[in-house]
Design an enzyme around this catalytic site. Structure first.
Site, PDB file in Angstrom:
ATOM      1  N   THR A  52       0.824  -1.027   0.021  1.00  0.00           N
ATOM      2  CA  THR A  52      -0.101  -0.124   0.125  1.00  0.00           C
ATOM      3  C   THR A  52       0.939   1.379  -0.087  1.00  0.00           C
ATOM      4  OG1 THR A  52      -1.590  -1.205   1.294  1.00  0.00           O
ATOM      5  CG2 THR A  52      -1.912   1.186   1.213  1.00  0.00           C
ATOM      6  N   GLN A  53       0.678   2.092  -0.796  1.00  0.00           N
ATOM      7  CA  GLN A  53       1.424   3.382  -1.256  1.00  0.00           C
ATOM      8  C   GLN A  53       0.527   4.487  -0.644  1.00  0.00           C
ATOM      9  OE1 GLN A  53       4.415   3.221  -0.915  1.00  0.00           O
ATOM     10  NE2 GLN A  53       4.969   1.373  -1.669  1.00  0.00           N
TER      11      GLN A  53
END
Lengths: 257, 265, 298
Positions: B37-38
């Site tokens: 997850t960015q």
């Protein structure tokens, strides 16, 4: 939907987002660090150590907490070992937990003998340097009483470098640049001179300070830092370790603005 | 904490300067590797909570946004854990569901199938567990993109309220708020409970009133909020929970707002 | 010569339904010096006799603190105990780290029981050769558990394991009803009185050979070893076993006809089974009314 082109309203603090590339897109890495502000300071006397930190925790311009302590007792020799940490709060907390456990494990592995302050100093280095390539973003000051009843104080950068000889005083954190020169002058007597009988000025000789004087210096350092640094304030946690009376803690109110 | 969960966990330009991402690899969409997850996708906004004499009151609205789209209007963001703990979550809603429906369910199942401990998992225990989880995930550079509040009480029936975010940063206090709430609601709540002692003299009614007022302000000013929210009261006796709808709304003040949209002066 | 063909591994039953390797492991406990544990409403106490292999050697450690709220006394193979105690420490520490909660005594005891049981069901493994008394305090108050290599764990009001422990057990059986309401000092005294009855004929309790540990509600686990034991021996006064006193001063001593111990100097022979005797840590209280705790087929 991509947020890489997301823009906050112009009056809000800006955040870094990767720029859209022509082919594919440039990925922005998650930043695992933050700075929770605050300051710590330690002064060693002859047979006592004072470790102090303010009790404010910040996130940018927000105050997370006005009561978060930065100085921790970790047991060890005569229950005299204390650590102060500042920087990224989560890393700091993890470090203290790991140190507490290391001190406990040492005791168990050495027939219930308590960890000495010099062993704890080396242990803290090992812990920090063990994370050399993903550092614990925390500045540490470690204090304690050695087997001769003398005060020891060590200070570390986030990757663990420290002086085995120890220090007479140490400061770290948001207001360290304000506090260090003050300590240079008041503890090491830098730029203080005395006049000899022959009229010559010589540097004032350094000598260990008495406890009540040190406590005053610490309070002055933090009230001044509170005035001049927005991330410092709310409360001052003062932990005093002496060879005779062991550990004591007091919280002194600081300005909350 | 920032109003925009997109901004969480990112270096602030005013602190660190603009981020130089030139060394980062260009990623082709659909390239077959596992991506952490960015940034959050579907997000929930603030959670707010206040300690009072014999418990904690906590509230979060029911909206899950997809960017600026009000995507899901009825999402429960408060989770009752065991009998005497409530966890509230803001940030990524899929990560929240993982924490609520997987992690915490597993935790409680494991607890109830273990030999009797005579010390049930209370809020401080759940909180420590979650904070270790979030810190471990951030340390693997695969964060759970949330800000959590944990409300309940300790072994001595003293009210407990603490916060942990996607970085594993932890702190507690008599009144806490995540997200936009940290800017708008917290000052209002701190007026009622400036410190721990003050919270011991606050009644349930006073605390509830303050939380409801804060939720109203948040609805009026937070564009990622909705006029329906979940509110829960946690005491040593258990959890009481209800849904509130903001009635008698008045947008008259909007006419006087200058500086946005068409009215630029 | 008779040769037992059912004791080559710990995974084969004998036709009588016994697993000899497990029973031999129980015998190993009896080779170790005695350890006694007992609980009151507020405290749990461990006392143990230390042995030195030779005059010039140091004494083997018998009591190990695990966490601030519990510790163990061991009888049997000390290295095996160390492995188990390290594991228990891990469990205790992870409970504190993950949940900020001291681990419940039953949970940590169950965790080593599980480990021990695995050793009785996998080919090529050896059962632990050590018995433990686990004394600690949790939210439900003080506890005393006995652990056996078979994977059996039972809670007691008073228990004794190791060489000549039957004598100590006899003392516990006769006095356990008092334990509940006595204070810390009295409880330790009871423990020492039980322990001294398991002394060899020519021995007495000294600060060199006695270890004491106590943990209470709101009181951390404290270990008394070496010089610090003397205070408690002074409070005890008499440091010889009641049997020896009866022989040396027959007129003055109250008749405490301790049954002769069932202590056997086993060489691991199959003949020296535990049949017909109450095993280590036999029933001292009504917690085990059937007295069947030795029956590993249970």
């Amino acid at each position: 939907m991509s947020f890489s082109s997301f823009q906050a309203p112009s009056n809000a603090p800006a955040y870094s987002f990767a720029k859209e590339a022509n082919s594919g897109f440039r990925e922005h890495r998650f930043n695992p660090y933050t700075d929770n502000g605050g300051s710590i300071l330690g002064i060693a006397g002859d047979d006592f150590v004072v470790l102090a930190g303010d009790t404010r925790s910040t996130s940018g311009y927000n105050i997370n907490s006005r009561t978060q302590k930065k100085v921790f007792s970790i047991g060890g020799y005569k229950n005299s070992l204390v650590i102060a940490t500042v920087g990224f709060g989560a890393d700091a907390r993890d470090l203290v937990e790991k140190m507490k456990r290391a001190v406990e494990d040492y005791k168990f592995a050495h027939n219930l003998r308590d960890m000495s302050v010099s062993a704890a100093a080396q242990q803290l280095h090992t812990l920090l340097y063990g994370n050399r390539f993903f550092p614990k973003y925390a500045y540490c000051v470690l204090g304690g009483i050695d087997s001769n009843g003398k005060a020891r104080l060590y200070s570390y950068d986030p990757i663990g470098s420290y002086s085995k000889e120890g220090e007479s005083r140490a400061a770290a954190g948001a207001a360290s640049s304000l506090i260090v020169p003050f300590l240079d002058n008041q503890v090491e007597f830098k730029n203080q001179h005395t006049r000899e009988a022959n009229g010559e000025f010589v540097e004032k000789a350094v000598h260990p300070l008495p406890l009540d004087h040190v406590v005053k210096l610490v309070k002055d350092a933090f009230t001044s830092a509170t005035e001049r640094h927005i991330e410092v304030g709310d409360g001052l946690q003062l932990v005093i370790v002496t060879a005779q009376d062991g550990l004591s803690e007091q919280i002194v109110p600081l300005k909350q603005d | 904490m920032n109003h925009f969960p997109e901004g969480w966990g990112r270096p602030r330009d005013d602190v660190y300067g603009a981020y130089d991402g030139s060394h980062l690899k260009t990623v082709q969409p659909g390239a077959g590797f596992n991506q952490h997850t960015q940034s959050p996708i579907v997000t929930g906004t603030s959670v707010i909570a206040v300690k009072y004499k014999d418990g904690v009151v906590i509230a979060a609205d029911t909206l899950a946004s997809y960017g600026s789209l009000a995507r899901f209007r009825d999402v429960e963001r408060l989770k009752v854990v065991g009998e005497k703990t409530v966890v509230g979550a803001g940030g990524d809603m899929s990560d929240m569901q993982y924490i609520f429906d997987d992690v915490l369910e597993r935790l409680m199942i494991k607890e109830s199938y273990s030999p009797e401990s005579h010390s049930p998992l209370l809020a401080p225990h759940v909180y420590t567990y979650l904070s270790r989880l979030l810190y471990a995930r951030r340390s693997r550079l695969n964060p759970l993109w949330n800000a959590l509040l944990v409300a309940g009480h300790d072994e001595h029936d003293k009210p407990f309220l603490a916060s942990v975010d996607l970085l594993g940063t932890t702190f507690d206090g008599p009144a806490l708020a995540t997200g936009f709430g940290a800017h708008l609601a917290l000052p209002l709540l701190r007026k009622l409970v400036p410190n721990e002692e003050a919270s011991q003299n606050v009644t349930k009614e006073q605390a509830t009133e303050a939380v409801k007022a804060a939720m109203k302000v948040l609805f009026y000013r937070d564009a990622r909020s909705i006029d329906e929210y979940s509110i829960a009261w946690v005491t040593p006796q258990g959890v009481e929970q209800s849904r509130e709808k903001l009635e008698n709304q008045s947008w008259k003040f909007a006419e006087r707002i200058r500086g946005y949209g068409t009215q630029t002066n | 010569m008779f040769r037992n063909s059912y004791d080559n591994d710990s995974v084969t039953f004998s036709p009588q339904g016994r697993i000899f390797q497990v029973e031999y492991a129980l015998e190993a406990i009896k080779q170790g010096s005695a350890a006694v544990g007992l609980v009151s409403k507020t405290h749990a106490v461990l006392v143990a006799l230390k042995r030195n292999a030779e005059e010039l050697g140091s004494y083997q450690k018998k009591i190990i603190g695990i966490d601030s709220h519990f510790g163990i006394a061991l009888a049997g193979l000390a290295p095996d105990a160390r492995v188990l105690s390290n594991f228990m420490r891990q469990q205790a520490m992870s409970s504190r780290l993950l949940y900020n909660r001291p681990i419940a005594i039953k949970r940590v005891v169950d965790s080593i029981a599980e480990k021990a049981q695995v050793n009785t069901q996998h080919y090529g493994r050896r059962p632990y050769g050590v018995g433990l008394l686990v004394a600690g305090v949790d939210k439900a108050g003080p506890h005393l558990w006995e652990f056996q290599p078979s994977g059996m764990v039972l809670e007691y009001k008073g228990a004794a394991i190791g060489a000549r422990s039957q004598s100590a057990r006899t003392y516990l059986e006769r006095n356990f009803e008092e334990f509940e309401n006595v204070d810390k000092d009295e409880l330790i005294k009871h423990g020492l009185q039980a322990l001294r009855d398991s002394l060899a004929q020519d021995k007495e309790l000294t600060s060199a050979n006695t270890s004491i540990a106590v943990v209470g509600v709101g009181e951390d686990f404290v270990l008394y070893d070496g010089d610090s034991v003397q205070v408690w021996l002074d409070k005890l006064g008499e440091t010889r076993s009641s049997r020896r006193r009866a022989e040396e001063e027959p007129a003055t001593t109250e008749a405490t006809t301790t049954e002769t111990t069932t202590e056997t100097t086993t060489e691991g022979a199959a003949g020296s089974s535990t049949e017909g005797q109450t095993g280590p840590g036999g029933p001292a209280g009504p917690l085990d009314p059937a007295g069947e705790n030795m029956d590993t087929t249970e």
